[in-house]
Design an enzyme around this catalytic site. Structure first.
Site, PDB file in Angstrom:
ATOM      1  N   GLU A  18      72.506  60.434  11.022  1.00 11.69           N
ATOM      2  CA  GLU A  18      71.323  60.357  10.157  1.00 11.69           C
ATOM      3  C   GLU A  18      70.210  59.609  10.882  1.00 11.69           C
ATOM      4  OE1 GLU A  18      69.893  58.046   6.128  1.00 11.69           O
ATOM      5  OE2 GLU A  18      71.987  58.718   6.222  1.00 11.69           O
ATOM      6  N   THR A  44      65.799  58.083   4.458  1.00 16.52           N
ATOM      7  CA  THR A  44      64.574  57.433   3.984  1.00 16.52           C
ATOM      8  C   THR A  44      63.502  58.483   3.703  1.00 16.52           C
ATOM      9  OG1 THR A  44      65.175  55.648   5.524  1.00 16.52           O
ATOM     10  CG2 THR A  44      63.167  55.350   4.265  1.00 16.52           C
ATOM     11  N   LYS A  56      74.152  58.765  -2.430  1.00 15.02           N
ATOM     12  CA  LYS A  56      74.164  57.627  -1.522  1.00 15.02           C
ATOM     13  C   LYS A  56      74.097  56.374  -2.388  1.00 15.02           C
ATOM     14  CE  LYS A  56      71.162  55.197   1.751  1.00 15.02           C
ATOM     15  NZ  LYS A  56      69.993  55.306   2.667  1.00 15.02           N
TER      16      LYS A  56
END
Length: 216
Positions: free
Chosen positions: A42, A74, A133
């Protein structure tokens, strides 16, 4: 055959989350991870030039000649989501509930792992995208994951935030599908490969994984 991102993450069990000073650094670190047997990485939008880093790493393969799975984390808005997918991202991750990203993912058929913390947020993320998440994970600890799994037994949960590689097994034992790790991965190639080899299980596209799926 290609594996669904969730299958890759469930087999790898440890998801590196990279926040780097520039795109070149992100590419080098990703290449090192792939060479160590890691397949899914990621990258994050906090890295300057992140889209270029995604475009440069998405075509790569891991040490077993499997196509790399490069996600972008993000991601908080529609423009970022579109840009990440255009660059070749295999999945999107947000740090908290992000309806705009959810909408883009739905429109483009992309995998979105939505950030959540409360049971309600986690349930919503799982219902809409199939996984959540859990962030910041260190606030609740492995016991929090165990409690979430008690009421959401089929949920794919990826706790992230304040977790070191040596602690991954505790989180996996509590019910996490995979664990996001931003710090603490060794730089030595041999030690890095050992971290992934110790935790990884067979994926659906590996011979062992195919045999297990067909009951052999």
């Amino acid at each position: 055959m290609s594996c669904h991102p969730f299958a890759v993450l469930a087999a790898q069990r440890l998801l590196p989350v990279l926040r780097d000073p520039d795109a070149d650094h992100a590419v080098r670190r990703t290449a090192a991870l792939l060479a160590a047997g890691c397949r899914a990485v990621e990258l994050t939008t906090s890295t300057p030039g992140w889209a270029a880093a995604v475009a440069r790493t998405a075509p790569l393969a891991d040490a077993h000649a499997r196509a790399a799975l490069i996600g972008v984390g993000t991601v908080t808005g529609a423009a970022q989501a579109e840009r990440a997918l255009d660059a070749g991202a295999g999945f999107l991750v947000s740090p908290y509930p992000a309806p705009e990203v959810r909408a883009v993912a739905a429109e483009r058929g992309a995998v979105f792992i939505e950030g959540a913390f409360t049971p309600g947020e986690v349930a919503c993320a799982v219902r809409s995208g199939g996984a959540a998440k859990v962030f910041p994970a260190h606030v609740g600890g492995p016991g929090f994951i165990r409690s979430l799994k008690a009421v959401l037994p089929g949920a794919l949960l990826i706790p992230t935030g304040g977790i070191r590689p040596s602690e991954a097994r505790d989180w996996l034992a509590a019910g996490a599908t995979a664990v996001g790790v931003g710090n603490g991965l060794p730089e030595d190639p041999g030690e890095l490969a050992a971290v992934f080899a110790e935790l990884a299980g067979p994926c659906c596209c590996d011979p062992a994984g195919q045999a297990r799926r067909h009951g052999r």
